[in-house]
Design an enzyme around this catalytic site. Structure first.
Site, PDB file in Angstrom:
ATOM      1  N   ARG A 106       0.856  -1.190   0.000  1.00 20.65           N
ATOM      2  CA  ARG A 106       0.000   0.000   0.000  1.00 20.65           C
ATOM      3  C   ARG A 106       0.887   1.233   0.000  1.00 20.65           C
ATOM      4  O   ARG A 106       0.635   2.221  -0.691  1.00 20.65           O
ATOM      5  CB  ARG A 106      -0.945   0.009   1.210  1.00 20.65           C
ATOM      6  CG  ARG A 106      -1.660   1.342   1.353  1.00 20.65           C
ATOM      7  CD  ARG A 106      -2.869   1.362   2.274  1.00 20.65           C
ATOM      8  NE  ARG A 106      -2.846   0.450   3.379  1.00 20.65           N
ATOM      9  CZ  ARG A 106      -2.111   0.599   4.503  1.00 20.65           C
ATOM     10  NH1 ARG A 106      -1.332   1.662   4.661  1.00 20.65           N
ATOM     11  NH2 ARG A 106      -2.153  -0.302   5.453  1.00 20.65           N
ATOM     12  N   TYR A 120     -16.414  17.379 -15.040  1.00 20.02           N
ATOM     13  CA  TYR A 120     -16.817  15.977 -15.167  1.00 20.02           C
ATOM     14  C   TYR A 120     -17.925  15.671 -14.153  1.00 20.02           C
ATOM     15  O   TYR A 120     -17.841  16.092 -12.993  1.00 20.02           O
ATOM     16  CB  TYR A 120     -15.581  15.109 -14.927  1.00 20.02           C
ATOM     17  CG  TYR A 120     -15.876  13.635 -14.876  1.00 20.02           C
ATOM     18  CD1 TYR A 120     -16.234  12.939 -16.029  1.00 20.02           C
ATOM     19  CD2 TYR A 120     -15.797  12.929 -13.685  1.00 20.02           C
ATOM     20  CE1 TYR A 120     -16.515  11.591 -15.980  1.00 20.02           C
ATOM     21  CE2 TYR A 120     -16.071  11.571 -13.631  1.00 20.02           C
ATOM     22  CZ  TYR A 120     -16.431  10.907 -14.787  1.00 20.02           C
ATOM     23  OH  TYR A 120     -16.704   9.576 -14.731  1.00 20.02           O
ATOM     24  N   ASP A 151      -7.320  19.442 -13.833  1.00 15.61           N
ATOM     25  CA  ASP A 151      -7.660  18.111 -14.350  1.00 15.61           C
ATOM     26  C   ASP A 151      -7.286  18.110 -15.831  1.00 15.61           C
ATOM     27  O   ASP A 151      -7.937  18.769 -16.645  1.00 15.61           O
ATOM     28  CB  ASP A 151      -9.167  17.866 -14.143  1.00 15.61           C
ATOM     29  CG  ASP A 151      -9.616  16.488 -14.629  1.00 15.61           C
ATOM     30  OD1 ASP A 151      -8.921  15.890 -15.474  1.00 15.61           O
ATOM     31  OD2 ASP A 151     -10.683  16.026 -14.174  1.00 15.61           O
ATOM     32  N   LYS A 173      -8.631   7.150 -19.219  1.00 17.79           N
ATOM     33  CA  LYS A 173      -8.919   7.701 -20.536  1.00 17.79           C
ATOM     34  C   LYS A 173      -7.691   7.586 -21.450  1.00 17.79           C
ATOM     35  O   LYS A 173      -7.243   6.499 -21.701  1.00 17.79           O
ATOM     36  CB  LYS A 173      -9.411   9.144 -20.386  1.00 17.79           C
ATOM     37  CG  LYS A 173     -10.436   9.324 -19.245  1.00 17.79           C
ATOM     38  CD  LYS A 173     -11.733   8.570 -19.444  1.00 17.79           C
ATOM     39  CE  LYS A 173     -12.597   8.480 -18.195  1.00 17.79           C
ATOM     40  NZ  LYS A 173     -12.896   9.720 -17.527  1.00 17.79           N
TER      41      LYS A 173
HETATM   42  C1  LIG Z   1     -13.360  10.114 -16.216  1.00 17.95           C
HETATM   43  C2  LIG Z   1     -12.962  11.409 -15.674  1.00 17.95           C
HETATM   44  C3  LIG Z   1     -12.726  11.572 -14.299  1.00 17.95           C
HETATM   45  C4  LIG Z   1     -12.928  10.447 -13.305  1.00 17.95           C
HETATM   46  O1  LIG Z   1     -12.002   9.412 -13.498  1.00 17.95           O
HETATM   47  P1  LIG Z   1     -12.286   7.854 -13.204  1.00 17.95           P
HETATM   48  O2  LIG Z   1     -11.025   7.199 -13.635  1.00 17.95           O
HETATM   49  O3  LIG Z   1     -13.490   7.447 -13.982  1.00 17.95           O
HETATM   50  O4  LIG Z   1     -12.520   7.748 -11.730  1.00 17.95           O
HETATM   51  C5  LIG Z   1     -12.317  12.826 -13.861  1.00 17.95           C
HETATM   52  N1  LIG Z   1     -12.153  13.855 -14.713  1.00 17.95           N
HETATM   53  C6  LIG Z   1     -12.384  13.732 -16.038  1.00 17.95           C
HETATM   54  C7  LIG Z   1     -12.187  14.902 -16.928  1.00 17.95           C
HETATM   55  C8  LIG Z   1     -12.795  12.512 -16.562  1.00 17.95           C
HETATM   56  O5  LIG Z   1     -13.032  12.403 -17.876  1.00 17.95           O
END
Ligand SMILES: *Cc1c(COP(=O)(O)O)cnc(C)c1O
Length: 400
Positions: free
Chosen positions: A64, A116, A192, A217
């Site tokens: 961890r 998001y 982000d 993504k």
């Molecule tokens: C998908 C996404 C998230 C969340 O991520 P997960 O891996 O699904 O938990 C946060 N910000 C953006 C812009 C996203 O496209």
């Protein structure tokens, strides 16, 4: 400085002069010292032997806290984002939770208004129970006068949250302008960077304190992993984040870490190909009467095309559009595509199409969606790496 993640400053130094295409393949990695295996092994172990109590055989104690495979990925993402300290988490939301754990009861956060859906849910449904207050505003307006950000805050403001391009409207926010205000006010700036990936935008270079990714993504890129990441240059923030990552169990598994590392090797190549397809598809859609309006930062018609060229190294693979027609017409397009898959998520090699109002952004209240322009005929495309003519033909047959 040695943190619980070892001396990442020294480890990263060895790669500092390499360019992103090289870092994506070699960053943080070297052939296995025992066997010479070119691909790093997956260290599937929860614990590590100790020579005497408290003195581990190697550098590691418990997975961890740290794991050799995860550490290689964390160094790699730190390098790709031009930072020093990387963190790989179990999901993007896990990474966001780790960031907001830096805040204390009573703290306030300024957030852009088009985030998001899952981020919005965390910030509006869970964070308030922890005594945190998030206020949402249209940060695109700040590009004329960034100092007006100051008037949105209060003495309790501690953090500013930016997603650029925003999801799903692909609005752009001037990260550098905002970072100057944040620096002056002592507010932490978090970006982000999921939509651009480290290949097309470097928020730390633009003045952000922490950059965050849903590695689910583009970074994974094959729609087969859920993972998240954080990168910072600040040793002080890194120490806090390491402490919380270990205390809260916010890490990804060695197997997922290995898979992401494998995917990252092609990230620069994939991003270029995503953008090439998206640019051509967006141009065609814009010229086709069956679409009312097309939103893509690479189009001259995008209201912030100039900022896109200044702040990004590419325009990405995401297109949003308004279909000429009503909900019925839009639903029929979405149900009749054959190469595009009707699905949430984005950033994979395969093209996806979705309806934000019903799918990804259903957690936004109806009046918020209305206000933003996420309506019945609004669609979002994640343009994959299939043949461009096949993608066009698929949309045409679905629209007929
Ligand atoms: C998908 C996404 C998230 C969340 O991520 P997960 O891996 O699904 O938990 C946060 N910000 C953006 C812009 C996203 O496209």
């Amino acid at each position: 400085m040695t943190t619980i993640q070892g001396d990442s400053v020294k480890r990263i130094e060895a790669f500092k002069n390499q360019k992103i295409e090289t870092l994506a393949i070699h960053g943080g990695q070297k052939p296995d010292p025992i066997t010479g295996a070119v691909m790093p092994p997956i260290y599937l172990t929860s614990t590590y032997a100790q020579k005497e109590p408290g003195i581990p055989v190697g550098e590691f104690e418990y997975s961890r806290t740290h794991n050799p495979t995860r550490r290689m990925l964390e160094d790699c993402i730190a390098l790709l984002e031009k930072g020093t300290y990387g963190f790989a988490t179990s999901s993007g939301m896990n990474a966001i939770s780790l960031i907001i754990s830096l805040l204390k009861q009573g703290d306030e956060v300024l957030c852009c208004d088009d985030v998001y859906g899952g981020t919005y849910r965390l910030f509006t449904k869970i964070a308030p129970d922890m005594g945190l207050k998030f206020t949402f505003s249209d940060f695109t307006k700040l590009s004329q006068d960034a100092s007006s950000l100051e008037s949105l805050g209060s003495s309790k403001t501690k953090m500013v949250w930016v997603e650029s391009p925003t999801n799903p409207l692909l609005k752009l926010i001037d990260i550098e302008a905002i970072s100057k205000v944040c620096r002056r006010k002592g507010w932490l700036l978090v970006v982000d960077n999921t939509f651009m990936s480290p290949v097309f935008q470097s928020p730390l270079e633009l003045g952000a304190d922490i950059v965050m990714h849903s590695m689910t993504k583009y970074m994974s890129g094959h729609s087969d992993i859920v993972a998240g990441a954080l990168v910072t240059r600040s040793q002080e923030l890194a120490e806090k984040l390491y402490f919380r990552q270990n205390s809260m169990g916010a890490m990804c598994s060695p197997f997922d870490a290995w898979l992401v590392m494998r995917s990252l090797k092609t990230l620069p190549v994939r991003m270029k190909a995503h953008q090439e397809n998206a640019m051509a598809l967006a141009r065609w859609m814009e010229s086709d009467k069956r679409f009312e309006k097309v939103i893509y930062p690479g189009l001259e018609s995008h209201p912030q095309h100039t900022l896109a060229k200044k702040q990004m190294h590419g325009f990405g693979g995401m297109i949003s559009a308004y279909v000429r027609g009503d909900l019925k017409k839009t639903k029929s397009l979405l149900s009749r595509v054959k190469i595009f898959t009707l699905a949430e998520s984005l950033g994979g090699v395969e093209s996806l199409i979705e309806h934000p109002a019903i799918m990804t952004h259903a957690s936004l209240p109806q009046e918020v969606r209305q206000q933003l322009g996420i309506g019945d005929n609004f669609i979002r495309l994640s343009v994959g790496l299939e043949n461009l003519e096949d993608l066009k033909a698929d949309l045409i047959q679905a629209l007929e």
